[in-house]
Write an enzyme that holds these catalytic residues in place. Structure first.
Site, PDB file in Angstrom:
ATOM      1  CB  CYS A  12      -0.814  -0.279   1.282  1.00 41.45           C
ATOM      2  SG  CYS A  12       0.369  -0.280   2.698  1.00 41.45           S
ATOM      3  CD  GLU A 130      -3.545   1.531  12.370  1.00 39.44           C
ATOM      4  OE1 GLU A 130      -2.872   1.320  11.703  1.00 39.44           O
ATOM      5  OE2 GLU A 130      -4.435   2.438  13.245  1.00 39.44           O
ATOM      6  CB  THR A 166      -6.076   1.384   9.327  1.00 34.10           C
ATOM      7  OG1 THR A 166      -4.407   0.798   9.221  1.00 34.10           O
ATOM      8  CG2 THR A 166      -5.641   3.053   9.405  1.00 34.10           C
ATOM      9  CB  CYS A 202      -6.206   2.159   5.278  1.00 32.27           C
ATOM     10  SG  CYS A 202      -6.282   2.768   4.152  1.00 32.27           S
TER      11      CYS A 202
HETATM   12  S1  SF4 Z   1      -3.485   3.031   6.543  1.00 29.38           S
HETATM   13 FE1  SF4 Z   1      -3.609   2.221   4.713  1.00 29.38          FE
HETATM   14  S2  SF4 Z   1      -2.298   2.574   3.109  1.00 29.38           S
HETATM   15 FE2  SF4 Z   1      -1.539   3.557   5.743  1.00 29.38          FE
HETATM   16  S3  SF4 Z   1       0.527   1.775   5.620  1.00 29.38           S
HETATM   17 FE3  SF4 Z   1      -1.779   1.545   6.598  1.00 29.38          FE
HETATM   18  S4  SF4 Z   1      -2.774   0.365   5.326  1.00 29.38           S
HETATM   19 FE4  SF4 Z   1      -1.194   1.327   4.345  1.00 29.38          FE
END
Ligand code: SF4
Length: 292
Positions: A12, A130, A166, A202
């Site tokens: 991504c 995250e 996300t 995301c």
């Molecule tokens: S938020 Fe989306 S674009 Fe960003 S690292 Fe995570 S999956 Fe990838």
């Protein structure tokens, strides 16, 4: 036999950005530290470690005083930046802009949430980098829900603000959102309840699922390439498997089995947002070689 690599699979935007930054940095420096694996894919990590990347965990930050350290796309809590500063470490921040924006939204919402005795709920994987970065914005004052059966931690009589990691599944988020709403209505005896939900999944991940389902329907056999640590990999693999029973998970070409290709005319090779394109190509070449 037809072997097709899914064009939309692979890194991504956030991961591409982190890896390009790492490679650029390693052109000038002999080595560089990454706090946690730069991507949930052992083979790609090995490739980068061969050109000078060293992966460390949080316990080792104090040992790299005066060096450069990459913060990967998942982001980090403010305490990590503070420890880096105290140890004179130069931070190369590759937090994905999507994650950064989510961190800011959570931080900004927090005062309002607390002012009305509300609860901040994060739908995500406990202990995931995250999620740690998200709850770190509010000193850990949040409830992390991994699965629907954990919702009893929520007090349904108090206001609720729901956010999501996300890479979570859109369907699971919707089920959670509806369940919380229903329980709050029951608990408060009214339709109008103090509940805000922010779908922070995301779109790069969310859009891939329907696309991969279509791709999986097109082929007799699907080879899904991903690291086993990748949360996104698990979700996308199950999406493929749900429409094509003959979907197989591999980390590298050596795991392919010839019996998977019996009575098979077309093979689709696809992967997660953490799967490098070159690895999918290696897998596709091996499939062709095994069936030639
Ligand atoms: S938020 Fe989306 S674009 Fe960003 S690292 Fe995570 S999956 Fe990838």
């Amino acid at each position: 036999m037809i072997v097709e690599i899914d064009e939309k699979s692979g890194f991504c935007y956030g991961v591409i950005r982190a890896i390009e930054t790492t490679e650029n940095e390693l052109e000038h420096s002999k080595y560089l530290f990454s706090l946690g694996e730069i991507v949930h894919n052992d083979i790609e990590v090995d490739r980068l470690e061969k050109i000078g990347l060293h992966t460390i965990d949080h316990n080792k930050i104090a040992d790299i005083s005066g060096q450069k350290m990459i913060i990967r796309a998942h982001g980090e809590p403010p305490s990590t930046y503070q420890i880096a500063k105290e140890n004179n470490i130069e931070v190369i921040d590759c937090t994905c802009p999507v994650v950064l924006k989510l961190q800011e939204r959570i931080k900004q919402s927090y005062e309002g949430i607390k002012a009305i005795n509300g609860q901040l709920i994060i739908f995500g994987k406990r202990g995931h980098a995250e999620v740690n970065g998200l709850i770190g914005q509010v000193d850990g004052d949040a409830i992390v829900i991994e699965k629907l059966d954990e919702i009893e931690q929520i007090n349904f009589e108090r206001p609720v603000y729901l956010f999501a990691q996300t890479t979570k599944s859109m369907e699971e988020f919707e089920i959670l959102r509806h369940t919380i709403l229903r329980r709050m209505r029951q608990a408060l005896g009214t339709e109008r309840v103090p509940f805000e939900s922010h779908n922070s999944i995301c779109r790069q991940v969310a859009n891939r699922k329907p696309h991969l389902e279509d791709f999986s329907r097109k082929h007799d056999v699907i080879i899904f390439v991903s690291g086993r640590q990748s949360s996104n990999g698990k979700i996308l693999f199950h999406a493929c498997k749900s429409v094509n029973e003959r979907t197989y998970f591999v980390e590298h070409p050596e795991e392919l089995k010839s019996e998977w290709f019996v009575n098979c005319c077309s093979v689709g090779v696809c992967g997660a947002t953490s799967t490098p394109k070159w690895l999918m190509e290696d897998v596709a070449n091996e499939v062709k070689r095994m069936n030639s």
